[in-house]
Design a protein around this motif. Structure first.
Motif, PDB file in Angstrom:
ATOM      1  N   GLY A  60       9.576 -44.084  25.202  1.00 25.36           N
ATOM      2  CA  GLY A  60       9.110 -42.705  25.280  1.00 25.36           C
ATOM      3  C   GLY A  60      10.259 -41.741  25.526  1.00 25.36           C
ATOM      4  N   THR A  61      11.182 -42.120  26.406  1.00 27.30           N
ATOM      5  CA  THR A  61      12.344 -41.277  26.682  1.00 27.30           C
ATOM      6  C   THR A  61      13.200 -41.094  25.440  1.00 27.30           C
ATOM      7  OG1 THR A  61      12.400 -41.994  28.999  1.00 27.30           O
ATOM      8  CG2 THR A  61      14.419 -41.037  28.104  1.00 27.30           C
ATOM      9  N   ALA A  62      13.383 -42.181  24.676  1.00 26.86           N
ATOM     10  CA  ALA A  62      14.165 -42.091  23.443  1.00 26.86           C
ATOM     11  C   ALA A  62      13.500 -41.162  22.429  1.00 26.86           C
ATOM     12  CB  ALA A  62      14.359 -43.479  22.842  1.00 26.86           C
ATOM     13  N   LEU A  63      12.175 -41.278  22.305  1.00 33.26           N
ATOM     14  CA  LEU A  63      11.446 -40.433  21.352  1.00 33.26           C
ATOM     15  C   LEU A  63      11.534 -38.958  21.743  1.00 33.26           C
ATOM     16  CD1 LEU A  63       8.212 -42.588  20.821  1.00 33.26           C
ATOM     17  CD2 LEU A  63      10.061 -42.207  19.180  1.00 33.26           C
ATOM     18  N   PHE A  64      11.176 -38.669  22.985  1.00 33.16           N
ATOM     19  CA  PHE A  64      11.199 -37.277  23.433  1.00 33.16           C
ATOM     20  C   PHE A  64      12.625 -36.744  23.546  1.00 33.16           C
ATOM     21  CE2 PHE A  64       7.015 -38.525  25.454  1.00 33.16           C
ATOM     22  CZ  PHE A  64       6.245 -37.813  24.554  1.00 33.16           C
ATOM     23  N   GLY A  65      13.558 -37.623  23.913  1.00 31.17           N
ATOM     24  CA  GLY A  65      14.956 -37.203  24.000  1.00 31.17           C
ATOM     25  C   GLY A  65      15.516 -36.805  22.647  1.00 31.17           C
ATOM     26  N   THR A  66      15.102 -37.518  21.611  1.00 31.60           N
ATOM     27  CA  THR A  66      15.543 -37.172  20.253  1.00 31.60           C
ATOM     28  C   THR A  66      14.999 -35.812  19.838  1.00 31.60           C
ATOM     29  OG1 THR A  66      15.655 -39.510  19.619  1.00 31.60           O
ATOM     30  CG2 THR A  66      15.505 -37.890  17.834  1.00 31.60           C
ATOM     31  N   VAL A  67      13.707 -35.599  20.106  1.00 33.17           N
ATOM     32  CA  VAL A  67      13.102 -34.297  19.798  1.00 33.17           C
ATOM     33  C   VAL A  67      13.802 -33.191  20.586  1.00 33.17           C
ATOM     34  CG1 VAL A  67      10.994 -32.919  19.949  1.00 33.17           C
ATOM     35  CG2 VAL A  67      10.869 -35.307  19.218  1.00 33.17           C
ATOM     36  N   LEU A  68      14.084 -33.463  21.857  1.00 33.21           N
ATOM     37  CA  LEU A  68      14.753 -32.476  22.700  1.00 33.21           C
ATOM     38  C   LEU A  68      16.131 -32.133  22.142  1.00 33.21           C
ATOM     39  CD1 LEU A  68      15.074 -30.780  25.265  1.00 33.21           C
ATOM     40  CD2 LEU A  68      15.805 -32.869  26.455  1.00 33.21           C
ATOM     41  N   ALA A  69      16.905 -33.143  21.747  1.00 35.40           N
ATOM     42  CA  ALA A  69      18.245 -32.897  21.212  1.00 35.40           C
ATOM     43  C   ALA A  69      18.190 -32.029  19.953  1.00 35.40           C
ATOM     44  CB  ALA A  69      18.936 -34.222  20.910  1.00 35.40           C
ATOM     45  N   LEU A  70      17.211 -32.292  19.095  1.00 34.64           N
ATOM     46  CA  LEU A  70      17.066 -31.506  17.866  1.00 34.64           C
ATOM     47  C   LEU A  70      16.695 -30.056  18.188  1.00 34.64           C
ATOM     48  CD1 LEU A  70      15.167 -34.090  15.624  1.00 34.64           C
ATOM     49  CD2 LEU A  70      17.561 -33.376  15.416  1.00 34.64           C
ATOM     50  N   LEU A  71      15.800 -29.875  19.155  1.00 34.59           N
ATOM     51  CA  LEU A  71      15.372 -28.523  19.507  1.00 34.59           C
ATOM     52  C   LEU A  71      16.484 -27.751  20.216  1.00 34.59           C
ATOM     53  CD1 LEU A  71      11.709 -29.219  20.660  1.00 34.59           C
ATOM     54  CD2 LEU A  71      12.431 -27.908  18.652  1.00 34.59           C
ATOM     55  N   VAL A  72      17.255 -28.431  21.060  1.00 35.65           N
ATOM     56  CA  VAL A  72      18.384 -27.766  21.710  1.00 35.65           C
ATOM     57  C   VAL A  72      19.407 -27.327  20.664  1.00 35.65           C
ATOM     58  CG1 VAL A  72      20.391 -28.112  23.221  1.00 35.65           C
ATOM     59  CG2 VAL A  72      18.127 -28.875  23.951  1.00 35.65           C
ATOM     60  N   ALA A  73      19.642 -28.185  19.671  1.00 35.68           N
ATOM     61  CA  ALA A  73      20.559 -27.813  18.587  1.00 35.68           C
ATOM     62  C   ALA A  73      20.043 -26.583  17.851  1.00 35.68           C
ATOM     63  CB  ALA A  73      20.724 -28.983  17.619  1.00 35.68           C
ATOM     64  N   ALA A  74      18.729 -26.527  17.622  1.00 35.32           N
ATOM     65  CA  ALA A  74      18.141 -25.362  16.961  1.00 35.32           C
ATOM     66  C   ALA A  74      18.276 -24.123  17.837  1.00 35.32           C
ATOM     67  CB  ALA A  74      16.675 -25.632  16.637  1.00 35.32           C
ATOM     68  N   GLN A  75      18.100 -24.296  19.160  1.00 36.82           N
ATOM     69  CA  GLN A  75      18.259 -23.182  20.091  1.00 36.82           C
ATOM     70  C   GLN A  75      19.681 -22.623  20.030  1.00 36.82           C
ATOM     71  OE1 GLN A  75      15.144 -21.603  21.931  1.00 36.82           O
ATOM     72  NE2 GLN A  75      16.984 -21.524  23.161  1.00 36.82           N
ATOM     73  N   ILE A  76      20.650 -23.507  20.001  1.00 36.81           N
ATOM     74  CA  ILE A  76      22.052 -23.082  19.980  1.00 36.81           C
ATOM     75  C   ILE A  76      22.388 -22.369  18.673  1.00 36.81           C
ATOM     76  CG2 ILE A  76      24.434 -23.935  19.965  1.00 36.81           C
ATOM     77  CD1 ILE A  76      23.541 -26.083  21.959  1.00 36.81           C
ATOM     78  N   ARG A  77      21.816 -22.856  17.575  1.00 40.42           N
ATOM     79  CA  ARG A  77      22.080 -22.236  16.273  1.00 40.42           C
ATOM     80  C   ARG A  77      21.376 -20.890  16.118  1.00 40.42           C
ATOM     81  NH1 ARG A  77      24.099 -25.103  12.057  1.00 40.42           N
ATOM     82  NH2 ARG A  77      22.816 -23.924  10.594  1.00 40.42           N
ATOM     83  N   SER A 140      21.176 -15.089  32.724  1.00 37.51           N
ATOM     84  CA  SER A 140      21.691 -13.990  31.905  1.00 37.51           C
ATOM     85  C   SER A 140      22.924 -14.402  31.120  1.00 37.51           C
ATOM     86  CB  SER A 140      22.031 -12.780  32.779  1.00 37.51           C
ATOM     87  OG  SER A 140      23.100 -13.073  33.653  1.00 37.51           O
ATOM     88  N   THR A 141      23.522 -15.541  31.472  1.00 35.34           N
ATOM     89  CA  THR A 141      24.714 -16.002  30.752  1.00 35.34           C
ATOM     90  C   THR A 141      24.369 -16.892  29.566  1.00 35.34           C
ATOM     91  OG1 THR A 141      24.987 -18.014  32.100  1.00 35.34           O
ATOM     92  CG2 THR A 141      25.988 -15.988  32.931  1.00 35.34           C
ATOM     93  N   VAL A 142      23.083 -17.189  29.394  1.00 38.98           N
ATOM     94  CA  VAL A 142      22.691 -18.153  28.364  1.00 38.98           C
ATOM     95  C   VAL A 142      22.597 -17.445  27.006  1.00 38.98           C
ATOM     96  CG1 VAL A 142      21.023 -19.923  27.709  1.00 38.98           C
ATOM     97  CG2 VAL A 142      21.440 -19.451  30.115  1.00 38.98           C
ATOM     98  N   HIS A 143      23.758 -17.209  26.436  1.00 40.08           N
ATOM     99  CA  HIS A 143      23.820 -16.531  25.147  1.00 40.08           C
ATOM    100  C   HIS A 143      24.924 -17.080  24.256  1.00 40.08           C
ATOM    101  CE1 HIS A 143      27.403 -14.367  26.559  1.00 40.08           C
ATOM    102  NE2 HIS A 143      26.755 -14.272  27.709  1.00 40.08           N
ATOM    103  N   GLU A 144      25.625 -18.098  24.733  1.00 42.33           N
ATOM    104  CA  GLU A 144      26.664 -18.730  23.919  1.00 42.33           C
ATOM    105  C   GLU A 144      26.598 -20.245  24.127  1.00 42.33           C
ATOM    106  OE1 GLU A 144      29.656 -20.156  25.071  1.00 42.33           O
ATOM    107  OE2 GLU A 144      29.522 -19.699  27.208  1.00 42.33           O
ATOM    108  N   PRO A 145      27.091 -21.018  23.164  1.00 46.31           N
ATOM    109  CA  PRO A 145      26.850 -22.473  23.128  1.00 46.31           C
ATOM    110  C   PRO A 145      27.147 -23.229  24.410  1.00 46.31           C
ATOM    111  CG  PRO A 145      27.782 -21.774  21.050  1.00 46.31           C
ATOM    112  CD  PRO A 145      27.799 -20.568  21.942  1.00 46.31           C
ATOM    113  N   ARG A 146      28.291 -22.987  25.046  1.00 46.44           N
ATOM    114  CA  ARG A 146      28.618 -23.759  26.249  1.00 46.44           C
ATOM    115  C   ARG A 146      27.600 -23.527  27.356  1.00 46.44           C
ATOM    116  NH1 ARG A 146      34.177 -23.507  28.958  1.00 46.44           N
ATOM    117  NH2 ARG A 146      33.923 -21.265  28.640  1.00 46.44           N
ATOM    118  N   ALA A 147      27.230 -22.264  27.567  1.00 51.63           N
ATOM    119  CA  ALA A 147      26.240 -21.949  28.598  1.00 51.63           C
ATOM    120  C   ALA A 147      24.900 -22.579  28.260  1.00 51.63           C
ATOM    121  CB  ALA A 147      26.097 -20.444  28.748  1.00 51.63           C
ATOM    122  N   GLU A 148      24.541 -22.592  26.976  1.00 53.67           N
ATOM    123  CA  GLU A 148      23.258 -23.162  26.574  1.00 53.67           C
ATOM    124  C   GLU A 148      23.214 -24.670  26.807  1.00 53.67           C
ATOM    125  OE1 GLU A 148      21.194 -21.258  23.008  1.00 53.67           O
ATOM    126  OE2 GLU A 148      23.293 -20.752  22.666  1.00 53.67           O
TER     127      GLU A 148
END
Length: 265
Positions: A60-77, A140-148
């Protein structure tokens, strides 16, 4: 909105009452959905658990972790705040946190105290490294990749910690409802400190953010755990669907705006 105005906004929502309501519902959903996958579908709480050589919590962690990684990448982009994307990422972090906490506290054999202590250390370490690297852990700093990256890593650790902490308290004499009162009361104290003291607002935000997770965890457990264990024994998939629909409705109906980088402290 012109480009200069967009640049003044972070890629996370403003912290309002609506934010906290959706956050608590999202953590409750994370508990019921995580249990649906690891326990109901992967059979981690059945007599045949582990007989196939597979750990349901880890899968379950692997499944949700994969989805999370994809969504975080989308958030950063993404170039600006998108409510549906943001809350989908929060939900992915809370479901991954549910299964990861269950794996840490149950499958690793370190129990709730050991799991909670380990995860608290990870949250504090993440916040420390984030502050050392960028000089602030404010949303308020969450606007660039490293902070995200730091933001989502800290959130995932806090979601995992909250699950372990909620399970630890609810597993004692207090039960699910008693634990909900405890965590709800602690959140009320944080809110009171926000309005009537000068305690650092960033510290209060992270305290409240962490505390919403065990509150959601014990409410989720109360909904789907057996009656003999103090729960209502509702269907996990149905409870998850109802919560998902409620969250979606609130996101669409309640105005969502980005955090202003010039206002947060």
């Amino acid at each position: 909105m012109n480009e200069q105005a967009k640049d003044a906004l972070a890629k996370v929502p403003a912290v309002t009452l609506g934010f906290w309501i959706v956050k608590i519902l999202a953590t409750t959903f994370g508990e019921t959905m995580g249990d649906t996958v690891s326990m109901s579908w992967l059979g981690e709480t059945t007599v045949s658990a582990g007989q196939a050589g597979l750990n349901g919590y880890l899968i379950g962690t692997a499944l949700f972790g994969t989805v999370l990684a994809l969504l975080v990448a989308a958030q950063i982009r993404a170039r600006q705040f998108h409510p549906l994307l943001y809350w989908a990422t929060i939900i992915a972090s809370t479901t991954a946190g549910t299964t990861l906490a269950d794996f840490a506290t149950r499958s690793l054999g370190i129990g709730y105290p050991g799991g909670s202590t380990l995860l608290l250390g990870m949250v504090l370490a993440s916040l420390f490294v984030w502050h050392r690297a960028l000089g602030s852990i404010s949303v308020s700093t969450v606007h660039e990749p490293r902070a995200e990256v730091y933001y989502w890593l800290t959130i995932t650790f806090s979601q995992t910690l909250g699950t372990a902490l909620g399970d630890w308290v609810a597993d004692g004499a207090l039960g699910y409802l008693g634990a909900a009162v405890i965590f709800g009361g602690l959140l009320a104290l944080v809110a009171a400190a926000y309005f009537w003291t000068r305690i650092n607002r960033v510290a209060l935000f992270w305290a409240a953010f962490i505390l919403t997770r065990p509150l959601g965890a014990v409410v989720g457990d109360f909904l789907d755990k057996p009656v003999a264990h103090g729960g209502l024994e509702l269907s996990r998939p149905i409870a998850s669907l109802v919560l998902a629909g409620t969250i979606l409705g609130l996101i669409l109906l309640v105005p969502q705006r980005a955090e202003n980088r010039t206002l947060a402290g």
